[in-house]
Design an enzyme around this catalytic site. Structure first.
Site, PDB file in Angstrom:
ATOM      1  N   THR A 171      41.323  37.820  37.338  1.00 23.16           N
ATOM      2  CA  THR A 171      42.608  37.499  36.744  1.00 23.16           C
ATOM      3  C   THR A 171      42.572  36.165  36.007  1.00 23.16           C
ATOM      4  O   THR A 171      41.653  35.382  36.198  1.00 23.16           O
ATOM      5  CB  THR A 171      43.627  37.408  37.897  1.00 23.16           C
ATOM      6  OG1 THR A 171      43.457  38.537  38.749  1.00 23.16           O
ATOM      7  CG2 THR A 171      45.045  37.359  37.418  1.00 23.16           C
ATOM      8  N   ARG A 199      46.873  52.275  39.875  1.00 21.97           N
ATOM      9  CA  ARG A 199      46.766  51.198  40.867  1.00 21.97           C
ATOM     10  C   ARG A 199      47.270  49.892  40.280  1.00 21.97           C
ATOM     11  O   ARG A 199      46.940  49.521  39.160  1.00 21.97           O
ATOM     12  CB  ARG A 199      45.314  51.044  41.317  1.00 21.97           C
ATOM     13  CG  ARG A 199      45.096  49.906  42.330  1.00 21.97           C
ATOM     14  CD  ARG A 199      44.625  48.626  41.661  1.00 21.97           C
ATOM     15  NE  ARG A 199      44.367  47.547  42.632  1.00 21.97           N
ATOM     16  CZ  ARG A 199      44.067  46.304  42.295  1.00 21.97           C
ATOM     17  NH1 ARG A 199      43.973  45.971  41.030  1.00 21.97           N
ATOM     18  NH2 ARG A 199      43.853  45.388  43.228  1.00 21.97           N
ATOM     19  N   GLY A 201      47.628  45.766  41.344  1.00 28.09           N
ATOM     20  CA  GLY A 201      47.244  44.740  42.301  1.00 28.09           C
ATOM     21  C   GLY A 201      48.332  43.695  42.469  1.00 28.09           C
ATOM     22  O   GLY A 201      49.521  43.934  42.213  1.00 28.09           O
ATOM     23  N   ASP A 202      47.914  42.524  42.873  1.00 30.91           N
ATOM     24  CA  ASP A 202      48.874  41.462  43.179  1.00 30.91           C
ATOM     25  C   ASP A 202      49.460  40.788  41.952  1.00 30.91           C
ATOM     26  O   ASP A 202      50.559  40.228  42.002  1.00 30.91           O
ATOM     27  CB  ASP A 202      48.187  40.383  44.014  1.00 30.91           C
ATOM     28  CG  ASP A 202      47.127  39.642  43.219  1.00 30.91           C
ATOM     29  OD1 ASP A 202      47.336  38.466  42.866  1.00 30.91           O
ATOM     30  OD2 ASP A 202      46.073  40.241  42.922  1.00 30.91           O
ATOM     31  N   HIS A 224      41.145  39.333  45.580  1.00 37.05           N
ATOM     32  CA  HIS A 224      41.337  40.718  46.015  1.00 37.05           C
ATOM     33  C   HIS A 224      42.824  41.025  46.133  1.00 37.05           C
ATOM     34  O   HIS A 224      43.521  40.533  47.031  1.00 37.05           O
ATOM     35  CB  HIS A 224      40.642  40.942  47.362  1.00 37.05           C
ATOM     36  CG  HIS A 224      40.798  42.325  47.879  1.00 37.05           C
ATOM     37  ND1 HIS A 224      41.245  42.599  49.144  1.00 37.05           N
ATOM     38  CD2 HIS A 224      40.588  43.533  47.288  1.00 37.05           C
ATOM     39  CE1 HIS A 224      41.295  43.903  49.319  1.00 37.05           C
ATOM     40  NE2 HIS A 224      40.897  44.493  48.212  1.00 37.05           N
ATOM     41  N   GLY A 225      43.317  41.847  45.226  1.00 36.17           N
ATOM     42  CA  GLY A 225      44.747  42.055  45.097  1.00 36.17           C
ATOM     43  C   GLY A 225      45.431  42.585  46.333  1.00 36.17           C
ATOM     44  O   GLY A 225      46.519  42.122  46.704  1.00 36.17           O
TER      45      GLY A 225
END
Length: 312
Positions: A171, A199, A201-202, A224-225
């Site tokens: 990111t 999908r 993620g965060d 890691h999301g």
């Protein structure tokens, strides 16, 4: 009360290979300089954050915008968020396609709709109404990203086999405080190679991928999301600061908690309401840079810090 403007940016926390190390450092340095030039001329933290993240999105070295990766269907799905600490206004987009600067689109969602997040086809339809330019998918994907995706297909390798390792691209993000004391944050991502279609993620999730509040500080996360979402990492850092911890200690304790609780690794940047900042990570490397006064500070490896004088 006039505050000292500060901006901090990151280019993702992962095992950045040696052949991308120098270009990653140059990329975050240039983004920090870009954002700080806006702050130094009296501009807002919102504009500084958006401009810095857009510069990172335009740089194919990073996994955002023009450096995006391909999902399981060989397509690109992009996520981004931007948040204003003054009034907690937020705009986010997820699973959008063919938009080079998702953070700009996220700000449009914040300013032009009553909503906080738009996703998928509906988001892209709104982007067309707002006359946000579309770009072809191949303009957003590098040759290396295509080769990486083809390798997954050749060996039928599931994303889960690498999902919580440091081998995945990640990111970009920025946090800033302006001379009026207003805080902002932004985060943008081009996804994970071979991820399931749909999908998310965060990165676009409030309190996980980013959070800003003038009463405390601003955070942008990376890593890691799924782990970041489980511990709401950005908000956890600010919670630690509200309990009296320094930005560095708050960041370290939040990353340690994520590692112990859900076995996740990552990194983050944070700036407090008084202008104190930190860039911390638990992965092998994270490209980051900050700019304040006439000083540019940056790093890549754990414990590594370099400084340069900013041009007046």
């Amino acid at each position: 009360m006039v505050r000292k403007p500060v901006i901090v940016v990151h280019g993702g926390a992962w095992a950045i290979p040696d052949d991308l190390a120098e270009s990653s450092k140059i990329g975050v340095k240039n983004a920090a300089k870009c954002g700080f030039s806006i702050l130094a001329s009296g501009g807002s933290s919102m504009q500084a954050v958006e401009s810095a993240v857009r510069m990172l999105e335009d740089n194919p070295v990073f996994d955002a915008g023009h450096g995006a990766v391909l999902n399981a269907n060989g397509d690109v799905e992009l996520d981004a968020i931007i948040m204003d600490g003054k009034n907690l206004a937020v705009g986010a987009v997820s699973c959008i396609k063919n938009i080079a600067n998702p953070v700009m689109f996220a700000r449009t969602v914040m300013e032009k709709t009553p909503h906080s997040m738009l996703t998928g086809a509906g988001a892209n339809t709104f982007a067309e109404r707002m006359n946000i330019d579309k770009v072809p998918t191949d303009e957003l994907v590098t040759e290396n990203a295509t080769k990486e995706w083809e390798k997954y297909q050749l060996y039928k390798q599931s994303v889960t086999s690498l999902f919580n390792t440091e081998k995945m691209h990640d990111t970009v993000g920025a946090v800033a405080i302006d001379s009026e004391g207003n805080l902002s944050c932004g985060t943008s991502t081009g996804g994970i190679t071979n991820k399931m279609v749909g999908r998310v993620g965060d990165s676009p999730i409030v309190g996980s991928g980013a959070y800003a509040d003038n009463f405390c500080g601003a955070v942008s996360t990376t890593g890691h999301g799924e782990s970041i979402m489980k511990v709401t990492l950005a908000r956890l850092v600010l919670f630690n600061m509200q309990r009296g911890e320094t930005p560095q200690n708050a960041a370290d304790h939040a990353l340690e908690y994520m590692k112990n609780r859900v076995h996740g690794s990552g990194g983050l940047i944070v700036v407090s309401k008084s202008g104190e900042w930190a860039a911390r990570f638990s992965t092998k490397r994270m490209a980051w840079a900050s700019a304040e006064n006439n000083l540019l500070t940056y790093g890549l490896n754990p414990g590594e810090t370099f400084q340069e004088t900013l041009d007046p």
